[in-house]
Enzyme design. Structure first.
Site, short mmCIF file in Angstrom:
data_model
loop_
_atom_site.label_atom_id
_atom_site.label_comp_id
_atom_site.label_asym_id
_atom_site.label_seq_id
_atom_site.Cartn_x
_atom_site.Cartn_y
_atom_site.Cartn_z
N ARG A 4 0.84 -1.15 0.04
CA ARG A 4 -0.11 0.00 -0.15
C ARG A 4 0.86 1.25 0.02
O ARG A 4 1.92 1.31 0.55
CB ARG A 4 -0.93 0.01 1.36
CG ARG A 4 -1.83 -1.15 1.10
CD ARG A 4 -3.00 -1.07 2.15
NE ARG A 4 -3.90 -2.08 2.41
CZ ARG A 4 -4.82 -2.48 1.34
NH1 ARG A 4 -5.21 -1.79 0.33
NH2 ARG A 4 -5.69 -3.63 1.37
N TYR A 5 0.64 2.37 -0.67
CA TYR A 5 1.06 3.81 -0.56
C TYR A 5 1.18 4.17 0.90
O TYR A 5 0.18 4.90 1.17
CB TYR A 5 0.34 4.68 -1.62
CG TYR A 5 1.31 5.84 -1.96
CD1 TYR A 5 2.45 5.88 -2.33
CD2 TYR A 5 0.90 6.94 -1.51
CE1 TYR A 5 3.18 6.98 -2.62
CE2 TYR A 5 1.47 7.97 -1.24
CZ TYR A 5 2.67 8.12 -2.03
OH TYR A 5 3.43 9.47 -1.99
N HIS A 68 6.92 40.15 -0.46
CA HIS A 68 8.31 39.42 -0.80
C HIS A 68 8.63 38.56 0.22
O HIS A 68 8.83 38.60 1.40
CB HIS A 68 9.36 40.52 -0.78
CG HIS A 68 10.67 40.13 -1.32
ND1 HIS A 68 11.47 39.04 -0.73
CD2 HIS A 68 11.38 40.50 -2.58
CE1 HIS A 68 12.44 38.82 -1.78
NE2 HIS A 68 12.39 39.69 -2.58
N ASP A 69 8.60 37.26 -0.14
CA ASP A 69 8.87 35.96 0.81
C ASP A 69 10.03 36.03 1.46
O ASP A 69 10.07 35.81 2.78
CB ASP A 69 8.52 34.62 0.13
CG ASP A 69 9.28 34.42 -1.20
OD1 ASP A 69 10.12 35.41 -1.41
OD2 ASP A 69 8.98 33.30 -1.73
N THR A 140 2.61 -7.75 -32.15
CA THR A 140 3.01 -6.58 -32.90
C THR A 140 1.76 -6.00 -33.65
O THR A 140 0.95 -6.61 -34.20
CB THR A 140 3.81 -6.58 -33.64
OG1 THR A 140 3.81 -7.75 -34.98
CG2 THR A 140 5.32 -7.33 -33.20
N HIS A 141 1.44 -4.69 -33.43
CA HIS A 141 0.40 -3.94 -33.99
C HIS A 141 -0.85 -4.65 -33.45
O HIS A 141 -2.13 -4.48 -34.02
CB HIS A 141 0.25 -4.00 -35.71
CG HIS A 141 1.35 -3.63 -36.27
ND1 HIS A 141 1.79 -2.22 -36.51
CD2 HIS A 141 2.56 -4.35 -36.56
CE1 HIS A 141 2.94 -2.11 -37.11
NE2 HIS A 141 3.44 -3.36 -37.20
N GLN A 212 21.78 35.12 -11.56
CA GLN A 212 21.13 35.24 -9.98
C GLN A 212 20.55 33.97 -9.52
O GLN A 212 20.26 33.62 -8.47
CB GLN A 212 19.92 36.49 -9.91
CG GLN A 212 19.56 36.67 -8.80
CD GLN A 212 18.48 37.50 -8.62
OE1 GLN A 212 17.42 37.39 -8.65
NE2 GLN A 212 18.94 39.02 -8.91
N SER A 263 -21.62 0.48 -10.91
CA SER A 263 -22.91 0.84 -10.34
C SER A 263 -24.00 0.05 -11.25
O SER A 263 -25.04 -0.32 -10.75
CB SER A 263 -23.16 2.09 -10.28
OG SER A 263 -23.27 2.84 -11.55
N LYS A 268 -18.63 -6.30 -13.93
CA LYS A 268 -17.33 -5.70 -14.31
C LYS A 268 -16.02 -5.60 -13.40
O LYS A 268 -16.26 -5.72 -12.18
CB LYS A 268 -17.59 -4.22 -14.59
CG LYS A 268 -18.65 -3.83 -15.68
CD LYS A 268 -18.12 -4.26 -16.92
CE LYS A 268 -16.93 -3.65 -17.49
NZ LYS A 268 -17.33 -1.94 -17.52
N GLU A 275 -5.49 2.34 -14.87
CA GLU A 275 -6.16 3.69 -15.83
C GLU A 275 -5.50 4.98 -14.75
O GLU A 275 -5.19 5.98 -15.51
CB GLU A 275 -7.66 3.60 -15.73
CG GLU A 275 -7.95 2.61 -17.03
CD GLU A 275 -9.41 2.33 -16.78
OE1 GLU A 275 -9.95 1.52 -17.86
OE2 GLU A 275 -10.41 2.78 -15.76
N SER A 307 7.11 30.89 -10.15
CA SER A 307 5.67 30.46 -9.54
C SER A 307 5.25 29.06 -10.41
O SER A 307 4.59 28.15 -9.68
CB SER A 307 4.58 31.50 -10.07
OG SER A 307 4.77 31.72 -11.40
#
Length: 447
Positions: A4-5, A68-69, A140-141, A212, A263, A268, A275, A307
């Site tokens: 699992r992630y 100005h950060d 192939t194809h 810079q 649903s 299915k 995907e 940005s």
């Protein structure tokens, strides 16, 4: 076991808190180095080291006014340090801090991505050996071509993943650079030696030359490498999606007992993980294009890249890490159907051996043109009418009088087609791992 992630830490790397903490690391490294060189009073450096801190809310409050950060950050830190803060940010320009700190953030993210690539490669290797001798039709194809094994397909993905690992490590190393060369890159206020020492303190190399900013070709190459990795993951997911189609059904992504596919249609079993991988890979590739656009800046710098990078670096690194974990889980848990693979391979009645038959006719003295015509005539007729190609060949005296029966039988020998699989595996993996004929996720044995 389902992988699992569970890697939220890569998102935390790009949090505002961690970004400003990285800025503080750069500022402190500069102050300490300048103090050692006698450029900043040691007492001031000690005070800065002990007191330097900030509150994120205070930085945000100041930035809302000054817009100005870096100034907002310096002001917020100065409130903790007191009068000695005049030596904080001494000799630096904003991007000395921002670009160098970004290298630290990319370095942190790269460690996690590197580990994810390694895990995927290990999983691909394990399953490649598991299905090394499992026959499958090569396409192939989208059309049946000649036999392969499913293990070869996995080994091919493994080899590509190893190339991705090499590319990624090179790109990550190329990003492991800092700069403290000032407003236009001339080191007008520091020295090259001090820049080298500050970068070394941070585990970075100094950019040999900069304006810079650190030049954005490095960043473009890094993002492009993430896009290549994402494309490999898309390639794997797309192949599994094809193999899961009802008409093929040779491989299927994991589907739990309680999972629902539709649903409206209870039957299915959709390849939703595949995907998702294919869809999100598009985002990473699109971000790479934005990285290319950031290379061309006006003169010694403009901020058109800034940005953009606040979006594409977090998004691309987080997504790459996520998709590596999802693809590893996909490969680890996918259902594989060796019997279905063999059924599909044999479904055309031997048509897939036409290439070998052509060669055997040539070896028997038939011209290539005549041999091709003879084989293709039978192949097209068998395909169109639904006859067994091998039976049609064995009934053709124009062929059987030229090629001995034993040689014709050998032309349709599956093992002959796969005789070099072991050698290919040695080339890919170096040596055999012994992971053969393991039980698949369906409980079937690989061939």
């Amino acid at each position: 076991m389902i992988v699992r992630y569970t890697r939220p830490e890569i998102g935390q790397i790009w949090s505002e808190e961690n970004r400003f903490r990285s800025w503080l690391k750069v500022e402190l490294a500069a102050t300490e180095t300048l103090a050692e060189a006698g450029w900043v009073p040691k007492k001031a450096a000690k005070t800065i080291r002990e007191r330097a801190n900030f509150k994120l809310e205070r930085i945000q409050e100041i930035e809302a006014e000054v817009r100005h950060d870096v100034i907002a950050f310096n002001t917020a830190v100065a409130e903790f340090v007191g009068p000695e803060s005049r030596w904080f940010h001494y000799g630096l320009t904003s991007n000395d801090v921002v670009d160098t700190a970004q290298a630290l953030l990319v370095k942190q993210a790269s460690r996690l991505i590197d580990a994810g690539i390694v895990r995927l490669a290990q999983t691909l290797k394990k399953r490649a050996w598991e299905f090394k001798d499992t026959p499958q039709i090569g396409r192939t194809h989208g059309v049946h071509a000649e036999p392969i094994t499913f293990g070869l397909k996995l080994a091919n993905w493994y080899s590509e993943t190893q190339r991705n690992l090499t590319r990624f490590r090179n790109a990550a190393e190329d990003m492991r650079v800092g700069k403290l060369s000032g407003a236009v890159g001339t080191l007008a206020h520091l020295t090259p030696e001090l820049e080298e020492k500050i970068c070394a303190r941070l585990g970075l190399n100094p950019a040999a030359i900069s304006s810079q900013v650190i030049q954005r070709d490095r960043h473009a190459a890094y993002l492009a490498t993430l896009a290549v990795i994402a494309s490999t993951l898309d390639k794997i997911a797309t192949e599994i999606r094809h193999l899961q189609r009802t008409e093929v059904r040779e491989v299927e992504e994991f589907f739990s007992e309680k999972q629902k596919g539709s649903s409206a249609m209870p039957h299915k079993r959709n390849p939703i993980t595949c995907e998702q991988i294919s869809g999100l890979a598009r985002v990473i590739r699109a971000n790479a294009q934005a990285g290319f656009e950031n290379v061309a800046l006006w003169h010694e710098r403009d901020i058109s890249h800034s940005s953009v990078e606040r979006v594409i670096f977090p998004d691309s690194t987080i997504l790459t890490d996520y998709l590596l974990a999802k693809t590893t889980q996909l490969i680890e848990t996918m259902f594989v159907y060796p019997d279905r693979m063999l059924h599909n391979l044999e479904s055309t009645g031997g048509l897939i051996y036409s290439g070998q038959l052509l060669l055997d006719l040539v070896e028997s003295g038939v011209s290539r043109e005549d041999a091709y015509r003879m084989v293709q005539t039978h192949a097209m007729h068998s395909w169109r009418v639904g006859l067994n190609f091998r039976e049609q060949i064995l009934a053709d005296k124009a062929i059987t009088t030229r090629v001995p029966k034993a040689q014709l039988d050998r032309a349709f020998d599956l093992k002959r087609q796969l005789k070099n699989v072991d050698k290919i595996f040695v080339r890919v993996f170096g040596k055999k791992s012994g992971l053969r004929k393991a039980t698949t996720k369906t409980g079937e044995k690989s061939y």
